[in-house]
Design a protein around this motif. Structure first.
Motif, PDB file in Angstrom:
ATOM      1  N   PRO A   8       0.872  -1.242  -0.076  1.00 12.70           N
ATOM      2  CA  PRO A   8       0.020  -0.046   0.131  1.00 12.70           C
ATOM      3  C   PRO A   8       0.956   1.300   0.069  1.00 12.70           C
ATOM      4  CG  PRO A   8      -0.682  -1.748   1.773  1.00 12.70           C
ATOM      5  CD  PRO A   8       0.515  -2.189   1.219  1.00 12.70           C
ATOM      6  N   ARG A  51      -2.680  -1.239   5.762  1.00  9.82           N
ATOM      7  CA  ARG A  51      -3.244  -1.739   4.718  1.00  9.82           C
ATOM      8  C   ARG A  51      -4.589  -0.775   4.356  1.00  9.82           C
ATOM      9  NH1 ARG A  51      -2.713  -6.841   7.668  1.00  9.82           N
ATOM     10  NH2 ARG A  51      -4.847  -6.633   8.314  1.00  9.82           N
ATOM     11  N   VAL A  87      -6.307  -2.482  -5.572  1.00  7.15           N
ATOM     12  CA  VAL A  87      -4.974  -2.554  -5.146  1.00  7.15           C
ATOM     13  C   VAL A  87      -4.211  -3.418  -6.086  1.00  7.15           C
ATOM     14  CG1 VAL A  87      -3.614  -2.909  -3.355  1.00  7.15           C
ATOM     15  CG2 VAL A  87      -5.659  -1.883  -2.666  1.00  7.15           C
TER      16      VAL A  87
END
Length: 270
Positions: A8, A51, A87
């Motif tokens: 991330p 996260r 993501v």
């Protein structure tokens, strides 16, 4: 290949770690922070582990609760906004930007690197649940931003597209013709190879689309996505299997010159 590109954003991880440090230093538990902020325990845990993006409200509450004197709230300036792009797809784009070779097989749609803006908007507008205009604009902008990669002559791009994709008209005949001609324009570059898998018969590619990347340090990755998942493989066994599969698929597809001829004929019939 480094792990950094698949993690991330750094701002998320830094702010999450700071929240954890200030919380433990002030003697509070995650449960107490979750209750005060109105979040679940799992949310606070994800934030502290980097996260999940901390919200401004959470930073404000944590700042006041732990007596940080504005230091936690100041972190909001370094947080990237949440994106509608998954993501794992963001991970793919980061690796894609540095890859020296990219190969993609797609039996259902034009590869993103080869789509016109009209095709993108038509596809995103068909998503379910429906997307708002802002989300569609963001997705189109992200996809368009990837396409200048094709203009880098020292990088290699290989695509195999199912013939049915070429024949499936998404929008108006004019828009579809422009998409086909866009393929021909891309194929005219010396570093771009486009092949068509002719309709008829079964082959190993019909199980789904996938993308292969070769990085400057010779590491190799494979990316696959479906209705509700995006997976980025880095294990040698899985990646090797997909590279072998692509080789077989490309061997069964029409040669580039034959593919260009077919695409041109289809464009003329619209």
């Amino acid at each position: 290949m480094t792990d950094e590109a698949s993690q991330p954003p750094l701002g998320w991880r830094y702010c999450g770690n700071q929240i954890k440090l200030w919380r433990t230093g002030a003697g509070f538990t995650r449960e107490e922070l979750a209750k005060e902020a109105g979040y679940g325990y799992a949310t606070i845990e994800s934030v502290e582990l980097g996260r999940r993006r901390p919200t401004e409200r959470l930073l404000q509450i944590a700042d006041e609760m732990f007596g940080a004197g504005g230091k936690l709230l100041a972190g909001k300036e370094y947080l990237q906004p949440e994106s509608i792009v998954p993501v794992r797809t963001q991970d793919l784009m980061r690796y894609e930007a540095e890859a020296v070779a990219i190969s993609e097989y797609n039996p259902l749609a034009f590869p993103g690197l080869l789509q016109t803006e009209e095709t993108m908007r038509t596809m995103f507008a068909a998503r379910w649940p429906p997307l708002d205009d802002e989300s569609i604009d963001e997705l189109v902008s992200v996809r368009l931003a990837r396409q200048p990669l094709l203009q880098k002559p020292t990088r290699s791009f290989n695509f195999v597209v199912q013939e049915a994709v070429l024949r499936h008209q998404l929008g108006s005949p004019e828009a579809h013709r422009r998409q086909l001609r866009h393929l021909l324009e891309a194929a005219s570059r010396r570093n771009v190879n486009i092949q068509v898998m002719a309709t008829g018969g079964w082959h190993s590619g019909l199980n789904g689309a996938f993308t292969l990347l070769v990085l400057p340090d010779h590491d190799r990755l494979a990316y696959m996505e479906g209705q509700a998942m995006e997976v980025l493989y880095g294990t040698p066994e899985q990646v090797s299997l997909l590279f072998q599969r692509y080789s077989v698929i490309a061997g069964q597809a029409l040669r580039p010159a034959e593919s260009a001829e077919l695409i041109g004929r289809l464009a003329e019939t619209l």
